[in-house]
Design a protein around this motif. Structure first.
Motif, PDB file in Angstrom:
ATOM      1  N   SER A   1      73.550  42.003  50.514  1.00  0.00           N
ATOM      2  CA  SER A   1      74.221  42.178  49.227  1.00  0.00           C
ATOM      3  C   SER A   1      73.323  41.838  48.034  1.00  0.00           C
ATOM      4  O   SER A   1      73.705  42.064  46.896  1.00  0.00           O
ATOM      5  N   VAL A   2      72.127  41.309  48.271  1.00  0.00           N
ATOM      6  CA  VAL A   2      71.241  40.908  47.180  1.00  0.00           C
ATOM      7  C   VAL A   2      70.378  42.087  46.754  1.00  0.00           C
ATOM      8  O   VAL A   2      69.702  42.707  47.573  1.00  0.00           O
ATOM      9  N   LYS A   3      70.435  42.391  45.463  1.00  0.00           N
ATOM     10  CA  LYS A   3      69.664  43.515  44.910  1.00  0.00           C
ATOM     11  C   LYS A   3      69.053  43.105  43.580  1.00  0.00           C
ATOM     12  O   LYS A   3      69.576  42.246  42.889  1.00  0.00           O
ATOM     13  N   ALA A   4      67.950  43.771  43.252  1.00  0.00           N
ATOM     14  CA  ALA A   4      67.302  43.560  41.959  1.00  0.00           C
ATOM     15  C   ALA A   4      66.965  44.915  41.357  1.00  0.00           C
ATOM     16  O   ALA A   4      66.579  45.838  42.079  1.00  0.00           O
ATOM     17  N   LYS A   5      67.120  45.039  40.047  1.00  0.00           N
ATOM     18  CA  LYS A   5      66.653  46.216  39.313  1.00  0.00           C
ATOM     19  C   LYS A   5      65.386  45.807  38.574  1.00  0.00           C
ATOM     20  O   LYS A   5      65.396  44.853  37.785  1.00  0.00           O
ATOM     21  N   GLU A   6      64.309  46.533  38.854  1.00  0.00           N
ATOM     22  CA  GLU A   6      62.997  46.186  38.332  1.00  0.00           C
ATOM     23  C   GLU A   6      62.570  47.215  37.286  1.00  0.00           C
ATOM     24  O   GLU A   6      62.608  48.416  37.553  1.00  0.00           O
ATOM     25  N   TYR A   7      62.168  46.728  36.123  1.00  0.00           N
ATOM     26  CA  TYR A   7      61.720  47.591  35.035  1.00  0.00           C
ATOM     27  C   TYR A   7      60.208  47.406  34.858  1.00  0.00           C
ATOM     28  O   TYR A   7      59.744  46.304  34.537  1.00  0.00           O
ATOM     29  N   TYR A   8      59.456  48.481  35.080  1.00  0.00           N
ATOM     30  CA  TYR A   8      57.996  48.417  34.983  1.00  0.00           C
ATOM     31  C   TYR A   8      57.561  48.558  33.526  1.00  0.00           C
ATOM     32  O   TYR A   8      57.835  49.562  32.892  1.00  0.00           O
TER      33      TYR A   8
END
Length: 173
Positions: free
Chosen positions: A76-83
């Motif tokens: 259930s653990v997610k991350a949204k990564e912005y480059y």
């Protein structure tokens, strides 16, 4: 649908000023180009125990402004990564840097990662920097758990080295 917690953006200076910084360097037996392709493709890091998937939410070509979603254990653990940094000097040096814009676990104020791949005479060097700032009420628990966090990050780096060692061995056979 998981609940997302927004994190603050950061810039390159955060990689040297964050309250918690982990930097690891490993030599890889593949070219810088091969390492870069593997580290930036959809599904990258699936060789790591704690990573269950990664996918870009923005179309190719990837660069500054790209967004990737990383799924981790537990599922259930997610991350949204912005480059915010993406630099490619083919066969010499590759680098990208992102901050996590949203995370499905509470506790972080800012989180950034920097991946630097530099060609060497034989293979390449991967330098991976992780910068973390907890929210004020999570400072003590994260400080208390810093050894666990560091070991988990080190494991990810070591598993990445093992992946590239095996990739190199397969290509020689």
């Amino acid at each position: 649908m998981p609940k997302w917690f927004e994190l603050l953006p950061c810039d390159e200076s955060f990689l040297s000023t964050a309250p918690m910084i982990n930097r690891f360097s490993v030599e890889l037996p593949v070219s810088s180009e091969t390492a870069w392709i593997e580290m930036t493709q959809a599904g990258a890091l699936s060789w790591c125990t704690f990573i269950t998937g990664s996918r870009y939410l923005t179309p190719q070509p990837f660069g500054v402004g790209a967004v990737r979603e990383l799924s981790m254990m537990p599922s259930s653990v997610k991350a949204k990564e912005y480059y915010f940094l993406w630099d490619e000097t083919p066969n010499i040096r590759y680098r990208n840097t992102f901050y996590v814009s949203a995370f499905t676990a509470p506790g972080l104020r800012r989180f950034a990662e920097d991946v630097l791949i530099e060609q060497r005479v034989a293979g390449c060097r991967l330098t991976w920097t992780f910068a973390i700032e907890p929210k004020p009420r999570f400072r003590a628990p994260i400080r208390f758990g810093s050894a666990i966090i560091t070991n988990a990050l080190r494991r990810t780096v070591n598993e990445t080295k093992t992946y590239f060692d095996e990739l190199s061995a397969r290509s020689r056979n």
